[in-house]
Design an enzyme around this catalytic site. Structure first.
Site, PDB file in Angstrom:
ATOM      1  N   TYR A  38       0.845  -1.204   0.000  1.00 16.97           N
ATOM      2  CA  TYR A  38       0.000   0.000   0.000  1.00 16.97           C
ATOM      3  C   TYR A  38       0.879   1.252   0.000  1.00 16.97           C
ATOM      4  O   TYR A  38       0.683   2.168  -0.799  1.00 16.97           O
ATOM      5  CB  TYR A  38      -0.910  -0.019   1.229  1.00 16.97           C
ATOM      6  CG  TYR A  38      -1.852   1.160   1.307  1.00 16.97           C
ATOM      7  CD1 TYR A  38      -3.123   1.091   0.754  1.00 16.97           C
ATOM      8  CD2 TYR A  38      -1.458   2.354   1.923  1.00 16.97           C
ATOM      9  CE1 TYR A  38      -3.986   2.167   0.819  1.00 16.97           C
ATOM     10  CE2 TYR A  38      -2.319   3.438   1.981  1.00 16.97           C
ATOM     11  CZ  TYR A  38      -3.587   3.337   1.429  1.00 16.97           C
ATOM     12  OH  TYR A  38      -4.424   4.411   1.493  1.00 16.97           O
ATOM     13  N   SER A  62     -27.771  19.447  19.305  1.00 22.47           N
ATOM     14  CA  SER A  62     -27.333  18.440  20.271  1.00 22.47           C
ATOM     15  C   SER A  62     -28.563  17.605  20.648  1.00 22.47           C
ATOM     16  O   SER A  62     -29.620  17.743  20.043  1.00 22.47           O
ATOM     17  CB  SER A  62     -26.686  19.095  21.476  1.00 22.47           C
ATOM     18  OG  SER A  62     -27.584  20.002  22.040  1.00 22.47           O
ATOM     19  N   LEU A  63     -28.417  16.747  21.631  1.00 21.25           N
ATOM     20  CA  LEU A  63     -29.521  15.850  21.977  1.00 21.25           C
ATOM     21  C   LEU A  63     -29.934  16.048  23.425  1.00 21.25           C
ATOM     22  O   LEU A  63     -29.093  16.346  24.278  1.00 21.25           O
ATOM     23  CB  LEU A  63     -29.080  14.393  21.793  1.00 21.25           C
ATOM     24  CG  LEU A  63     -28.854  13.917  20.360  1.00 21.25           C
ATOM     25  CD1 LEU A  63     -28.190  12.554  20.357  1.00 21.25           C
ATOM     26  CD2 LEU A  63     -30.188  13.843  19.620  1.00 21.25           C
ATOM     27  N   LYS A 122     -23.786   5.579  21.058  1.00 13.16           N
ATOM     28  CA  LYS A 122     -23.387   6.987  21.001  1.00 13.16           C
ATOM     29  C   LYS A 122     -21.869   7.037  21.026  1.00 13.16           C
ATOM     30  O   LYS A 122     -21.235   6.786  22.055  1.00 13.16           O
ATOM     31  CB  LYS A 122     -23.987   7.748  22.189  1.00 13.16           C
ATOM     32  CG  LYS A 122     -23.760   9.230  22.114  1.00 13.16           C
ATOM     33  CD  LYS A 122     -24.628   9.941  23.144  1.00 13.16           C
ATOM     34  CE  LYS A 122     -24.492  11.444  23.083  1.00 13.16           C
ATOM     35  NZ  LYS A 122     -23.152  11.938  23.230  1.00 13.16           N
ATOM     36  N   ARG A 171     -18.478  21.044  14.624  1.00 13.24           N
ATOM     37  CA  ARG A 171     -19.798  21.488  15.044  1.00 13.24           C
ATOM     38  C   ARG A 171     -19.761  22.932  15.552  1.00 13.24           C
ATOM     39  O   ARG A 171     -20.674  23.711  15.292  1.00 13.24           O
ATOM     40  CB  ARG A 171     -20.305  20.543  16.136  1.00 13.24           C
ATOM     41  CG  ARG A 171     -21.614  20.937  16.711  1.00 13.24           C
ATOM     42  CD  ARG A 171     -22.173  19.846  17.597  1.00 13.24           C
ATOM     43  NE  ARG A 171     -23.429  20.268  18.155  1.00 13.24           N
ATOM     44  CZ  ARG A 171     -23.562  21.020  19.231  1.00 13.24           C
ATOM     45  NH1 ARG A 171     -22.488  21.417  19.865  1.00 13.24           N
ATOM     46  NH2 ARG A 171     -24.739  21.390  19.663  1.00 13.24           N
ATOM     47  N   LYS A 205     -27.573   8.059  28.310  1.00 13.82           N
ATOM     48  CA  LYS A 205     -26.146   8.043  28.660  1.00 13.82           C
ATOM     49  C   LYS A 205     -25.806   6.937  29.658  1.00 13.82           C
ATOM     50  O   LYS A 205     -26.601   6.650  30.551  1.00 13.82           O
ATOM     51  CB  LYS A 205     -25.768   9.388  29.305  1.00 13.82           C
ATOM     52  CG  LYS A 205     -25.781  10.561  28.348  1.00 13.82           C
ATOM     53  CD  LYS A 205     -24.443  10.695  27.672  1.00 13.82           C
ATOM     54  CE  LYS A 205     -24.242  12.061  27.054  1.00 13.82           C
ATOM     55  NZ  LYS A 205     -24.002  13.126  27.993  1.00 13.82           N
TER      56      LYS A 205
END
Ligand code: IVH
Length: 681
Positions: free
Chosen positions: A38, A84-85, A117, A138, A313
Site C-alpha cells: 500500500y 445536540s440531543l 453513542k 460542530r 447516557k
C-alpha cells in the site's frame, strides 16, 4: 507499472487501486495487499504527482497525507444547524420520552433507530457532485471551523462518494479513535518520548483541529456516519439512510438496531452495557431516534435539540479522592507535565495514586488545586485522569496552580513552542532529561543494559559522572565502585553489559537514541531500510520517506537529530566508543515470519521479551484480536482473547510452542564482534 506508461494513465490507475484498497480496509475490514505494498503505491503516486502536478486531481488519495499548514481556520456555517440531543438517564426517563412521543404522534406504531453513542467529535462533510468540498466541526452548532484539509487525511472519509449519478449532500457523523488505534498510537508516542494522550475523545478533538494537516494525517482517526444535513432523495427512514451511507462508502456502525417496541430499546441498552468493554470504540451511551422521517417532521424541534431523538447516557465510574498536591515532572524530551498526587483510591479495579493533568491549560480549565477533593476516572484502558474538582463546603481553597517559569529540576529556562500547549526545559544538560535518556537507553526495548536501572542512572547523574549516554562508555571503574551500593562484582557486570550493548542491532540503537517520533516500530523500519549508521546519517528527507512507514514529520525529525550539533555529537561519541550498529537479520523466512501475533494471559517470560523474540523472528505483534491476527500465544489464565480467537478460528499456541518456533526460525542478530571488557576499564 511500466516506465513507459503515460503519467496521467498511471496516476488514474494507481488512484483507483488505492481507493479500492481503502474501501476494502476501512469499510469491509479486509485487505488484499500488505501495508508495505500500500505504501509503495502511495509513494509512487506522490512522486508521479510531484513530477506532473497538472494531472493531480482534487480527490487524489494523496490528499490524505496532509497539505500546507494554515495560520487559522476559516468559518463554516451549518444549515440546518448541528443540534445536540436531550438526555435520559434511566428506564423511567426513557419511558417518559416514549409516552410523550406516542401521545404526540397519536399512534403507538413507533420504530426507533437505536445507535451506540460514539464518544468522539461530530463533523459535517459537504459533498458537491459527489466530491468532498468542505468539512466543518460542530462549533456552536451554527458556526464551526473549516477543517477540510484535516478531514481529507482521514481514510474512512470518502473523498468522492460512490454514487451512480453525482449527488449533493451533507453527511454528518463522528470522528473518533478505534481503541486499538488509540492504544497503538499511545504506545508509539511513549516509545518516541512523547506524552500519551489521556483520553480518546480529547485526542480526537485535538487531532481534528490541527492547523497542520500533516499532524492530523499521522493520527489514525476514524469516521462513522449517522445523519445528513437535509434528508436527501425522498428517504423515508433512518434505516434506509444507513444503507445509502454504507453504499456511498461510509463506515456505519454494525451495532445500530431498529426496535419496534420500548421493551426492545431497553433490551438493547442492557446488551450495550454488557458488550461495551469489548467494543472496538468507546461509547458513552446510545442514541434513540424515530426511524420514520415523516414521523420526525410531525414532532419537530426544541431550540437546540430535536424532540424526535434522545441520548441515553451510561454512567462512568468516577471516584472522589483528595488531591495531595501537584508536581511537575520533566521528561526525556524536556516536556514539563503537571501530575496530581492523590490519596490512593480504587477506580475501575485498579489502585490509583497519581493522575496526569496534561498541561497548564487543563489544570486551569478544571480549576484543580492542592487540597481539593477531586473526581477521578479511568477512561478505558488509559491513564487515570482528574475529571473535576468538587467545591469544598467551607469555600476555602489552595492557591491557583501555575506552571513554573523555570525547570523545576535544573532551574534552566522553559519555552513554549508556538502553537503548543506544552512547556519544555531546553537545557540539554538538565539532570532530569539526562536521567530519563539514560533509563531509556538502558531499557529492554532499546539497548537492554542489565544492571543499569532507574536508581543507578540517578546516582551516575547526581555524582556528575555521566552527562550524556555516550559518557556511559568512558566510565571509570574506580569511580564507579566508589558509588554507594556498587561492589566490584556489580561494577564488572555492568561493564560487561555495556560491552554487550555495542553488539545490538541498529534498530535497538535507534530506539535508544530517543529521536522524537521514532519508537520501536519506526526504528525497525528505518534500520531495515538503511542497514548501517553511516547510510542513515547521510540520508536525506526524501531517502527517509522512501522507507515504508516513515512519513515526512518523522523524516524531518530524524534529519534534525543527525544534523543538530548537540545530538550529532552524541552519535559521533558513541561511534568513537566503538558503536558500529548494523541491521542484518530481519527474520524473513523464519518459522514466525509474516505471523501477526497477539499475546494473552500470564507468560513465564516478561511480555517485552516475548515481543522481542517475535519481532526478531520477523513477526508482527499487535495488542488485540482483529481480522489480521494469525496467531494467539496463550499464557496462564487466558480469558476473553482466547475465546475470541477460538471463535474466529485463529491458531492458538502455548508459550512453549511459541518459544520453540521463535528459536527454530530466528537466527541470532548478534553480528558485531564482542568487545573486550578490559578495554573499557
Ligand atoms: S445524532 C440531531 N447519532 O452525540 C441529531 N449523534 O449529544 C444529533 N453522537 O453532537 C446527532 N453518536 O457528536 C447522533 N449515532 C449518533 C451519535 C451521535 C454520537 C454525538 C454527536 C452529537 C452528540 C449529541
Amino acid at each position: 507499472m511500466t516506465a513507459a506508461a503515460k503519467p496521467d494513465r498511471e496516476i488514474s490507475n494507481i488512484s483507483a487501486l488505492i481507493r479500492k484498497y481503502n474501501r476494502q480496509y476501512y469499510i469491509g475490514d479486509t485487505s488484499d495487499i500488505t501495508d508495505a505494498e500500500y505504501d509503495a503505491l502511495m509513494n509512487r503516486l506522490l512522486s508521479l504527482e510531484r513530477e506532473h502536478p497538472e494531472f493531480r486531481r482534487e480527490d487524489s488519495p494523496t490528499a490524505r497525507v496532509g497539505s500546507a499548514p494554515l495560520s487559522s481556520f476559516s468559518t463554516v456555517t451549518h444549515n440546518p444547524p448541528m443540534l445536540s440531543l436531550s438526555n435520559v438517564f434511566s428506564r423511567e426517563d426513557f419511558l417518559a420520552f416514549h409516552s410523550r412521543t406516542v401521545l404526540e404522534l397519536e399512534s403507538n406504531q413507533v420504530e426507533y433507530s437505536v445507535e451506540p453513542k460514539l464518544d468522539g467529535v461530530s463533523l459535517s462533510l459537504v459533498y458537491e457532485n459527489s466530491m468532498l468540498v468542505r468539512a466543518g466541526t460542530r462549533g456552536d452548532g451554527v458556526r464551526g471551523e473549516d477543517v477540510t484539509d484535516n478531514a481529507r487525511t482521514i481514510r474512512s472519509i470518502p473523498l468522492r462518494l460512490n454514487t451512480g449519478q453525482p449527488v449533493n449532500v451533507e453527511v454528518r457523523g463522528e470522528v473518533f479513535f478505534m481503541v486499538k488505534d488509540f492504544q497503538k498510537m499511545n504506545r508509539t508516542r511513549e516509545e518516541a518520548g512523547e506524552s500519551p494522550f489521556a483520553n480518546p475523545r480529547n485526542a480526537a478533538s485535538g487531532s481534528l483541529r490541527q492547523l497542520d494537516s500533516a499532524i492530523t494525517a499521522g493520527r489514525p482517526l476514524s469516521f462513522m456516519a449517522y445523519a445528513t444535513g437535509q434528508y436527501p432523495y425522498g428517504m423515508e427512514t433512518q434505516e434506509e439512510l444507513f444503507s445509502k451511507l454504507h453504499l456511498w462508502g461510509f463506515m456505519v456502525n454494525p451495532q445500530n438496531r431498529i426496535c419496534s417496541t420500548p421493551e426492545r430499546v431497553m433490551a438493547v441498552y442492557d446488551d450495550l452495557v454488557e458488550v461495551r468493554p469489548d467494543l472496538p470504540m468507546e461509547i458513552d451511551g446510545m442514541v434513540i431516534k424515530l426511524n420514520s422521517i415523516s414521523q420526525r417532521e410531525g414532532i419537530g424541534f426544541l431550540s437546540r435539540a430535536p424532540r424526535w431523538a434522545t441520548a441515553w447516557k451510561f454512567h462512568a465510574e468516577e471516584i472522589a479522592t483528595a488531591l495531595i498536591g501537584i508536581e511537575v515532572q520533566v521528561g526525556r524530551t524536556g516536556r514539563l507535565t503537571p501530575v496530581a498526587r492523590l490519596e490512593p483510591v480504587k477506580v475501575g479495579g485498579v489502585v490509583v495514586t497519581s493522575a496526569t493533568l496534561h498541561n497548564q491549560d487543563e489544570v486551569i480549565r478544571k480549576d484543580v488545586r492542592a487540597g481539593d477533593i477531586v473526581l477521578v476516572r479511568r477512561a478505558g484502558d488509559v491513564i487515570p485522569e482528574v475529571v473535576a474538582s468538587l467545591p469544598p463546603e467551607d469555600g476555602i481553597r489552595g492557591e491557583v496552580f501555575r506552571m513554573p517559569d523555570e525547570c523545576p529540576v535544573c532551574n534552566g529556562p522553559v519555552v513554549q513552542p508556538e502553537g503548543e500547549v506544552n512547556l519544555y526545559c531546553i537545557n540539554p544538560s538538565c539532570e532530569a532529561r539526562i536521567r530519563k535518556s539514560l533509563e531509556h537507553w538502558a531499557s529492554r526495548k532499546a539497548l537492554d543494559i542489565e544492571g543499569l536501572g532507574k536508581k543507578l542512572c540517578e546516582q551516575l547523574v547526581d555524582a556528575g559522572m555521566v552527562s550524556s549516554i555516550a559518557d556511559l562508555y568512558s566510565l571509570n571503574y574506580h569511580e564507579l565502585t566508589a558509588l554507594e551500593r556498587m561492589g566490584e562484582l556489580k561494577a564488572t557486570k555492568l561493564f560487561s553489559a555495556l560491552a554487550e550493548s555495542r553488539k545490538k542491532p541498529l534498530s535497538r540503537f535507534l530506539t535508544g537514541l530517543g529521536i522524537p517520533g521514532v519508537g520501536e516500530v519506526a526504528s525497525r523500519d528505518i534500520a531495515e531500510g538503511f542497514k548501517n549508521l553511516e547510510a542513515l546519517g547521510n540520508a536525506t528527507e526524501d531517502d527517509l520517506t522512501a522507507v515504508k512507514g516513515i512519513g515526512p514529520v518523522t523524516a524531518l525529525s530524524i534529519r534534525r537529530f543527525f544534523t543538530n550539533p548537540v545530538t550529532s555529537e552524541v552519535v559521533d561519541q558513541l561511534a568513537e566508543a566503538g558503536f558500529n550498529p548494523i541491521e542484518e537479520n530481519t527474520g524473513k523466512g523464519t518459522a514466525l515470519a509474516d505471523e501477526t501475533i497477539v499475546f494473552t494471559g500470564t507468560l513465564e517470560m516478561p511480555r517485552q521479551k516475548a515481543k522481542q523474540l517475535a519481532l526478531k523472528a520477523g513477526a508482527k505483534v499487535i495488542s488485540s484480536i482483529t481480522g489480521k491476527t494469525t496467531l494467539l500465544v496463550a499464557g496462564k489464565n487466558a480469558g476473553s482473547k482466547l475465546k475470541k480467537a477460538e471463535k474466529l478460528g485463529i491458531r492458538v499456541v502455548s508459550e512453549e510452542e511459541f518459544l520453540e518456533s521463535a528459536k527454530n526460525g530466528a537466527a541470532s542478530g548478534d553480528a558485531a564482534p564482542s568487545v573486550c571488557i578490559s578495554s573499557l576499564l
